[in-house]
Scaffold this active site. Structure first.
Site, PDB file in Angstrom:
ATOM      1  N   ASP A  25       0.889  -1.163   0.000  1.00 51.05           N
ATOM      2  CA  ASP A  25       0.000   0.000   0.000  1.00 51.05           C
ATOM      3  C   ASP A  25       0.929   1.215   0.000  1.00 51.05           C
ATOM      4  O   ASP A  25       1.506   1.567   1.017  1.00 51.05           O
ATOM      5  CB  ASP A  25      -0.877  -0.036   1.259  1.00 51.05           C
ATOM      6  N   LYS A  86       3.335  11.089  -3.539  1.00 51.17           N
ATOM      7  CA  LYS A  86       2.265  10.441  -4.309  1.00 51.17           C
ATOM      8  C   LYS A  86       1.418  11.470  -5.060  1.00 51.17           C
ATOM      9  O   LYS A  86       0.898  11.198  -6.134  1.00 51.17           O
ATOM     10  CB  LYS A  86       1.380   9.638  -3.351  1.00 51.17           C
ATOM     11  N   GLU A 185      -7.279   0.549  -4.544  1.00 52.09           N
ATOM     12  CA  GLU A 185      -7.303   0.441  -3.088  1.00 52.09           C
ATOM     13  C   GLU A 185      -8.623  -0.151  -2.551  1.00 52.09           C
ATOM     14  O   GLU A 185      -8.585  -1.057  -1.714  1.00 52.09           O
ATOM     15  CB  GLU A 185      -6.988   1.811  -2.470  1.00 52.09           C
ATOM     16  N   ASP A 207     -14.336   4.573   2.170  1.00 53.03           N
ATOM     17  CA  ASP A 207     -12.964   4.916   2.588  1.00 53.03           C
ATOM     18  C   ASP A 207     -12.878   6.394   2.944  1.00 53.03           C
ATOM     19  O   ASP A 207     -12.855   7.262   2.074  1.00 53.03           O
ATOM     20  CB  ASP A 207     -11.988   4.565   1.446  1.00 53.03           C
TER      21      ASP A 207
END
Ligand code: ADP
Ligand code: MG
Length: 620
Positions: A25, A86, A185, A207
């Site tokens: 992850d 990221k 994800e 999420d």
């Protein structure tokens, strides 16, 4: 390829040949590595027992430092300490400027496609920086488990576009890792709960992190796991919970005449966050500021955040609608992200979906755990239960057609991998080339969509307009990368392009594009109808001009020619001025009616010419 390997029963390996594979992850704030040990997926700790690796990389004269040690120097060595990389993955240097964010490190000016960061170790790209984190995580796995890594599964946000996915793969390659595949994800979270092993049904993955909210609707059908729709809000998360607490607290504390200054607000934000996290376990939390203390009860906190939770539920409703489903179609709801520890969130989400959400797996680790399970299967360690995960493309893909319109070839929320083809034709007589403009987005006009690439198909044999058949195929692979191919059917001339757009789209931009397509739906429809009539008008005008040049002199007397040319001018004017599709359609019909006698005369002439020298009987 990897997907096929697991589907082939002959390919499975004996148990003693267990191949080392991990799930990673690669997060904005923290990263994790997980693997299947004795049949159970677990995240792997570092030497001091920490599972979370802060996603921070520091460059020093001696080398590279990754993780907690790097995070510790964020403030003291900002130029060489890189966090949240990221957010820059797969983006163009140009776009960074428009992100409207401040970066503490030094971005190198210049016209390179990728942003580059100046450090003590030289100029570096986001791909190189991410590779450092992947190396550390892979190394941790090798040390913990022993042996060589067969391959990895890396998770990415569902909304990552082609460029962002490609950049992630490049980082892995640079780190010397074999990527089995990238995995969304939310899909990983569903796998972590073993939903792929349960009965067929539809599940929702909720999420809620620090700054973003994502909702995904997944369907398990005949052993195949498919993402039906995704949605969310890129500017909504646990940070907003902190903000509403601070606003409330500012009214509770007394500041006398002085306005609270920035450092005080900062302190209050930290207090708010701590209070919020404490409220997950206790009914009341205390905020302290200087010598004052105020109590925040869970009830008050709930009232403060209810409007924020409602916003997430609105996005859930939309995702359901996109998937063509109703709330009671959802079987399980999976909770992901630190903010789902807030009890009120669980309660409201449970109410909305009328089911108790799954919260047993640590919401911080659930994505890495799912990735590990997937990696294990792809490495060939699972003999039965071959698993195929399908994802979805978040925005429609299409090409520009005459009149600046967009023809959607792969609609948004189509499950991938997918290939779709459509035939197009030439607009002009003798046209030997065709310009293809690949677009992404929901709007009707090319100008309102995102331009992904342009290329040309050349060498089309000259034919009359509309006779050529050009087949355009769009294929999106399992990682969401797009390939477009155009082929002329009679002679087989071909051209193709692989889309690695020079810059990426943020979740926010995608949300905006979707929003805009809804807001402008009515207006877009009008624009589309008008543009279609304009293309039609141009075609009629072009054909009539060609005919007049060809035989107007022979077939028409001066008066007739004047009438036709008058009508032609009228249509030209109408097409240029009128904004109403119906009005333009009337003008086209009028011109066609005016020209009826001329068209008839032309046909008769053709027939006469064709018959010349032949016996009438031959035609009966
Ligand atoms: P991201 O995916 O954005 O990196 P995370 O999933 O790690 O974020 O979630 C971070 C958020 O979770 C922060 O806003 C943090 O305050 C919140 N959080 C962490 N623990 C708790 C808790 N016990 N109760 C409520 N919120 C929490
Ligand atoms: Mg997260």
């Amino acid at each position: 390829m990897a997907l096929l390997q697991i589907a082939e029963p002959g390919q499975s390996t004996a148990p003693h040949e267990h191949r080392l594979a991990v799930g990673i992850d690669l997060g904005t704030t923290n990263s994790l590595v997980a693997s299947v040990l004795s049949g159970k997926a677990v995240t792997l700790p570092d030497a001091v027992g920490e599972h979370l690796l802060p996603s921070v990389v520091r460059y020093t004269e001696q080398g590279v430092v990754v993780g907690e040690a790097a995070r510790a120097t964020l403030a003291s060595d900002p130029l060489n300490t890189i966090a949240s990389i990221k957010r820059l993955m797969g983006r163009a240097a140009e776009d960074i400027k428009t992100l409207g964010e401040q970066f503490p490190y030094q971005l190198v000016e210049g016209n390179a496609a990728t942003p580059r960061i100046q450090t003590i170790q030289g100029v570096l790209t986001p791909v190189e920086i991410s590779a450092e984190m992947l190396k550390v995580l892979a190394q941790r796995a090798v040390e913990t488990l022993g042996g060589d890594l067969t391959g990895v599964v890396i998770t990415v946000p569902a909304y990552f576009d082609d460029a962002q996915r490609q950049a992630t793969k490049d980082a892995a390659r640079l780190a010397g890792l074999h990527v089995f595949r990238l995995l969304n994800e939310p899909t990983a979270a569903a796998v972590a709960y073993g939903l792929d092993r349960g009965a067929d049904g539809v599940h929702a993955i909720y999420d809620l992190g620090g700054g973003t909210f994502d909702i995904s609707i997944l369907r398990l059908h005949n052993g195949v796991f498919e993402v039906m729709s995704t949605g969310g809000d890129s500017a909504l998360g646990g940070d907003d919970f902190d903000h509403v607490i601070v606003e409330w607290a500012l009214l509770q504390f007394s500041f006398g005449d002085v306005k609270p200054a920035l450092p005080l607000i900062r302190e209050l934000l930290m207090q708010a966050r701590a209070a919020k996290e404490a409220l997950a376990d206790s009914a009341q939390a205390v905020l302290r500021l200087n010598d004052q203390e105020i109590a925040l009860s869970r009830d008050t906190f709930n009232q403060l955040i209810d409007p924020l939770i409602r916003k997430t539920l609105t996005a859930c409703r939309r995702a359901l609608r996109d998937a063509g489903l109703r709330v009671d179609d959802i079987k399980e709801v999976v909770m992901v992200g630190g903010s789902t520890r807030t009890l009120r969130v669980r309660e409201k989400v449970g109410e909305f979906f009328a089911t108790t959400p799954l919260v047993d797996i640590d919401p911080d680790r659930v994505v890495a755990i799912g990735a590990a399970l997937q990696a294990n299967a792809l490495a060939g360690n699972e003999s039965e239960n071959a698993m195929l995960l399908l994802d979805v493309n978040p925005l429609s893909l299409g090409i520009e057609t005459m009149g600046g319109l967009v023809e959607k070839i792969i609609p948004r929320n189509t499950t991938i991998p997918v290939a779709r083809a459509q035939e197009f034709t030439t607009y002009k007589d003798g046209q030997t080339a065709m310009a293809l403009h690949v677009l992404q987005g929901e709007r009707e006009l090319a100008a309102d969509c995102r331009s992904l690439a342009r290329f040309e198909l050349r060498g089309i044999p000259p034919m009359v307009a509309g006779a050529a058949r050009i087949r355009v195929t769009f294929s999106v692979d399992a990682d969401g990368l797009l390939q477009v191919e155009a082929e002329e059917q009679s002679h087989g001339v071909k051209a193709d392009i692989e889309i690695k757009p020079s810059y990426g789209l943020s979740e926010g931009e995608i949300t905006q594009m979707l929003q805009a397509s809804i807001e402008h739906a009515g207006e877009d429809m009008q624009t589309r109808k008008l543009a279609e009539q304009q293309v039609d008008a141009a075609r009629v005008i072009e054909a009539l001009n060609a005919a007049l040049a060809d035989d107007g002199d022979q077939l028409l007397n001066a008066a007739e020619r004047q009438i036709i040319e008058g009508a032609l001018t009228h249509l030209q004017q109408t097409a240029a001025e009128v904004r109403d599709a119906d009005q333009l359609k009337v003008a086209i019909t009028e011109l066609e009616q005016t020209c009826d006698f001329y068209v008839e005369r032309r046909m008769n002439t053709r027939i006469r010419q064709a018959m010349a020298g032949h016996n009438v009987n031959e035609f009966q």
